[in-house]
Design an enzyme around this catalytic site. Sequence first.
Site, PDB file in Angstrom:
ATOM      1  N   TRP A 353      -6.034  -3.867   5.631  1.00 22.53           N
ATOM      2  CA  TRP A 353      -4.784  -3.882   6.419  1.00 22.53           C
ATOM      3  C   TRP A 353      -4.160  -2.498   6.460  1.00 22.53           C
ATOM      4  O   TRP A 353      -3.293  -2.214   7.280  1.00 22.53           O
ATOM      5  CB  TRP A 353      -3.788  -4.904   5.851  1.00 22.53           C
ATOM      6  CG  TRP A 353      -3.131  -4.502   4.552  1.00 22.53           C
ATOM      7  CD1 TRP A 353      -3.759  -4.217   3.376  1.00 22.53           C
ATOM      8  CD2 TRP A 353      -1.730  -4.333   4.295  1.00 22.53           C
ATOM      9  NE1 TRP A 353      -2.837  -3.897   2.399  1.00 22.53           N
ATOM     10  CE2 TRP A 353      -1.574  -3.966   2.933  1.00 22.53           C
ATOM     11  CE3 TRP A 353      -0.574  -4.467   5.057  1.00 22.53           C
ATOM     12  CZ2 TRP A 353      -0.334  -3.718   2.330  1.00 22.53           C
ATOM     13  CZ3 TRP A 353       0.665  -4.230   4.453  1.00 22.53           C
ATOM     14  CH2 TRP A 353       0.779  -3.862   3.113  1.00 22.53           C
ATOM     15  N   ASP A 354      -4.635  -1.607   5.593  1.00 16.41           N
ATOM     16  CA  ASP A 354      -4.144  -0.224   5.563  1.00 16.41           C
ATOM     17  C   ASP A 354      -4.178   0.390   6.965  1.00 16.41           C
ATOM     18  O   ASP A 354      -3.303   1.171   7.341  1.00 16.41           O
ATOM     19  CB  ASP A 354      -5.041   0.655   4.675  1.00 16.41           C
ATOM     20  CG  ASP A 354      -5.238   0.124   3.271  1.00 16.41           C
ATOM     21  OD1 ASP A 354      -5.126  -1.091   3.082  1.00 16.41           O
ATOM     22  OD2 ASP A 354      -5.533   0.933   2.379  1.00 16.41           O
ATOM     23  N   GLU A 484       0.261  -6.781  -5.463  1.00 14.95           N
ATOM     24  CA  GLU A 484      -0.852  -7.518  -6.070  1.00 14.95           C
ATOM     25  C   GLU A 484      -0.656  -7.733  -7.572  1.00 14.95           C
ATOM     26  O   GLU A 484      -1.539  -8.277  -8.236  1.00 14.95           O
ATOM     27  CB  GLU A 484      -2.169  -6.789  -5.794  1.00 14.95           C
ATOM     28  CG  GLU A 484      -2.555  -6.840  -4.327  1.00 14.95           C
ATOM     29  CD  GLU A 484      -3.763  -5.973  -3.993  1.00 14.95           C
ATOM     30  OE1 GLU A 484      -4.155  -5.150  -4.832  1.00 14.95           O
ATOM     31  OE2 GLU A 484      -4.283  -6.119  -2.871  1.00 14.95           O
ATOM     32  N   LYS A 597       3.751  -3.563  -7.987  1.00 16.50           N
ATOM     33  CA  LYS A 597       2.717  -2.545  -7.774  1.00 16.50           C
ATOM     34  C   LYS A 597       3.061  -1.643  -6.587  1.00 16.50           C
ATOM     35  O   LYS A 597       2.893  -0.439  -6.621  1.00 16.50           O
ATOM     36  CB  LYS A 597       1.377  -3.244  -7.523  1.00 16.50           C
ATOM     37  CG  LYS A 597       0.223  -2.307  -7.241  1.00 16.50           C
ATOM     38  CD  LYS A 597      -1.054  -3.085  -6.916  1.00 16.50           C
ATOM     39  CE  LYS A 597      -2.213  -2.163  -6.612  1.00 16.50           C
ATOM     40  NZ  LYS A 597      -3.395  -2.874  -6.125  1.00 16.50           N
TER      41      LYS A 597
HETATM   42  C1  BGC Z   1      -3.661  -2.148  -2.449  1.00 15.72           C
HETATM   43  C2  BGC Z   1      -3.892  -2.836  -1.116  1.00 15.72           C
HETATM   44  C3  BGC Z   1      -4.786  -1.948  -0.278  1.00 15.72           C
HETATM   45  C4  BGC Z   1      -6.068  -1.578  -1.015  1.00 15.72           C
HETATM   46  C5  BGC Z   1      -6.895  -0.559  -0.261  1.00 15.72           C
HETATM   47  C6  BGC Z   1      -4.997  -1.862  -3.103  1.00 15.72           C
HETATM   48  O1  BGC Z   1      -4.787  -1.211  -4.321  1.00 15.72           O
HETATM   49  O2  BGC Z   1      -2.900  -2.988  -3.294  1.00 15.72           O
HETATM   50  O3  BGC Z   1      -2.660  -3.039  -0.456  1.00 15.72           O
HETATM   51  O4  BGC Z   1      -5.098  -2.603   0.905  1.00 15.72           O
HETATM   52  O5  BGC Z   1      -5.751  -1.007  -2.260  1.00 15.72           O
HETATM   53  O6  BGC Z   1      -6.182   0.631  -0.069  1.00 15.72           O
END
Ligand code: BGC
Length: 771
Positions: A353-354, A484, A597
């Site tokens: 989703w980034d 997360e 986080k």
């Molecule tokens: C983040 C996610 C992100 C992923 C890839 C994770 O550490 O919590 O939001 O999509 O890294 O960058």
Amino acid sequence: MRQYLKHDEWRIIEEGFNPDYQRASESIFSLGNGKMGQRANFEETYSGSTLQGSYIAGVYYPDKTRVGWWKNGYPEYFAKVLNSPNYIGINVEIEGEQLDLFKCKTEGFVRTLDMQKGILSREFKATLNNGKQVKVDATRFLSMSEPECAFIRYAVTPLNFTGQLAFEPYIDGDVENEDSNYDEKFWNILTTNSKNGEGELLVQTKKLDFRVAYAMNWDINTRNHKVSSSHNAARTSNRVEVKASENETIIFDKFIGVTSSLNHQNEQLISKAQQRALQAKTVGFDKMLKIQINHWATIWEHSDIKIEGDVAAQQGIRFNIFQLNQTYTGDDERLNVGPKGFTGEKYGGTTYWDTEAYCIPFFLATAPQHVTRNLLVYRYKHLQKAIENAEKLGFTGGAALYPMVTINGEECHNEWEITFEEIHRNGAIAFAIYNYIRHTGDEKYLEEYGLEVLIAIARFWAQRANWSGEKQKYVILGVTGPNEYENNINNNWYTNKMAVWCMTYAAKALKIVETMNPSRYQAILENINFKYAEETAKWAEICEQMHFPFNKNLNIFMQQDGFMDKEQMMADDLPASTRPINQHWSWDRILRSCFIKQADTLQGIYVFEDEFDTDTIRRHFDFYEPRTVHESSLSPCVHVVLAARLGKQDKAYDLYLRTSRLDLDDYNNEVHEGLHITSMAGTWMSIVEGFGGKRVKDGKLHLNPIIPQQWKSYAFMVVFRGNYLEVKVSQDNIEIISHAKNEATLMVYNEKVTVKPSESVTLSLKPTYYA
Ligand code: BGC
């Protein structure tokens, strides 16, 4: 944190060679051109610790998933962009001894990434164990204009002898991924070939049969050389022996062509790669270098940010912009932006989703429209797979759940709390369509692609929410929000908010397409069997009655139900020795803590800012910011934008520095694994949306600039509806310079400003506009 790189406005410079930094530098000095990329491995032999990394965009391997306990719905594999054959290699022999910086004495080592020009260079003097001393200057680039070509110039000057040098340019297919789940090699080597002056290698990925051909050619600035060639099952090489006089510089140029079955017929791969290598040689290193520099000049013209008075900040933002532009060039809708781009194996080069939440705002404002459009079309092309993904989880009727992690539309992630629960990603994908349209005005995108995606996503939310008899509200249970560090929670405010927004916007989009193109509208509805009255009524009912956790005493939305039951602590009270907590605490302890986080409720406030007054934003910021540990690189930028919006300039500046130099100063002690490419777009957001106050509202570009006191001035470009505008902000003024063909109108501090083509307008800065 580790600071060993010299501050410079346009270059990343490492002075002195330290093998302990080699893996970190290999990430930081990486090169790419949108189609391929590589870590900054040395051309010559290096026997110290190194992560060889060379990647071809879109070529991947489905590595069978390894999990402890299998759960229905888990994907079979994790797609990985593979470490691919090493084509930069040139072994160098000095009077019979291999040049190897791990084994010889090095002086005057300087490694430079010139971001203005898109080239990587190294210079050093080496004294070998046989006492011979040489000076080496090596330069390479991956051509942006000819993305199937790479160029290396390797110059050696004997400093204390006249004697024998040997160059051994090679292409090596015997490579592996460090993160291979079963220690398996991912390539079959189909052909190797060599003759004097050339070499070829053709490889094939196991399982999926992607093919990639490599061809090399070379040139040397002396006729006085002897050539031989050889190849074995995995490698092709030439050997070029030269007698060099003391202080005579021998220049060895290597030209590489790389072609993949993504873009060529299998039968033509080798011949096309040969043509590319030969064409590179014919045009020559110097001419192609000039073209490379011009190409980057155009990119910088549209995307540069200049900061006066703070070299560290200047270098940081240019590094971020440079990496984003060399990772994704936007001309191929099959490609996307992996969190680590072409700089490492972590995250497998897959899409998160980034892209929608972070990279799209960057590309929308700095690149031509088609660049973002292609990122949206990428998801459109995956719609069917997203519907199948939802079906696997039990959803019906054309509901789509886009994967958390993907390369071809199929889910790759296999942690139930993320794969099944981190469903807010669907919201980011829908919101990106809206963001694109509000920015470009290209509403036609809805009828062509957007509407189908929006309906499928709305259908998902309509099934995912359920009526709670207890609450007399709709609820969304068992989710993981952007934070997360909380899993399987109920009613994550951000997720519920996104769900409501998606259903509301899908209903609006239906109306827009119905008016814009009635026959296409009918065709879409029939094709997806859309029951207009029934489905839209359900969406409206859920939207009206959605539960949003709210704390009356604090007068703020809660991140999720029950958040205040947690022991409330502040991140600043954590001893430094326990940060980052994900490297010091058990997962269980993290989950039970209140520590966040990454931006979660604040992510929602950022996205839907217009719905909240300043006091409301402040109350939320003041509550959530102190509890946030920013252990995702995607977090600080959102806080910068809100802090700037609230007039908290110092906070905004501190967090900005952290995001912009995250990799250069290795804040999280992990840069050796690769760079945080997607969060680099967040750094751009910090300046342009944070300090510059850029927003788009009601079809107009808005700016509300402030300036950190540490900076003399800063300037950025923004493209809006095809008009490029340059915005320069100093401690007193804002100057808006038009690079547009048409008159441009925008809002500055909510006042209308008009700028004629090639003219500029100067206004006074209101430094405390938000205070
Ligand atoms: C983040 C996610 C992100 C992923 C890839 C994770 O550490 O919590 O939001 O999509 O890294 O960058």
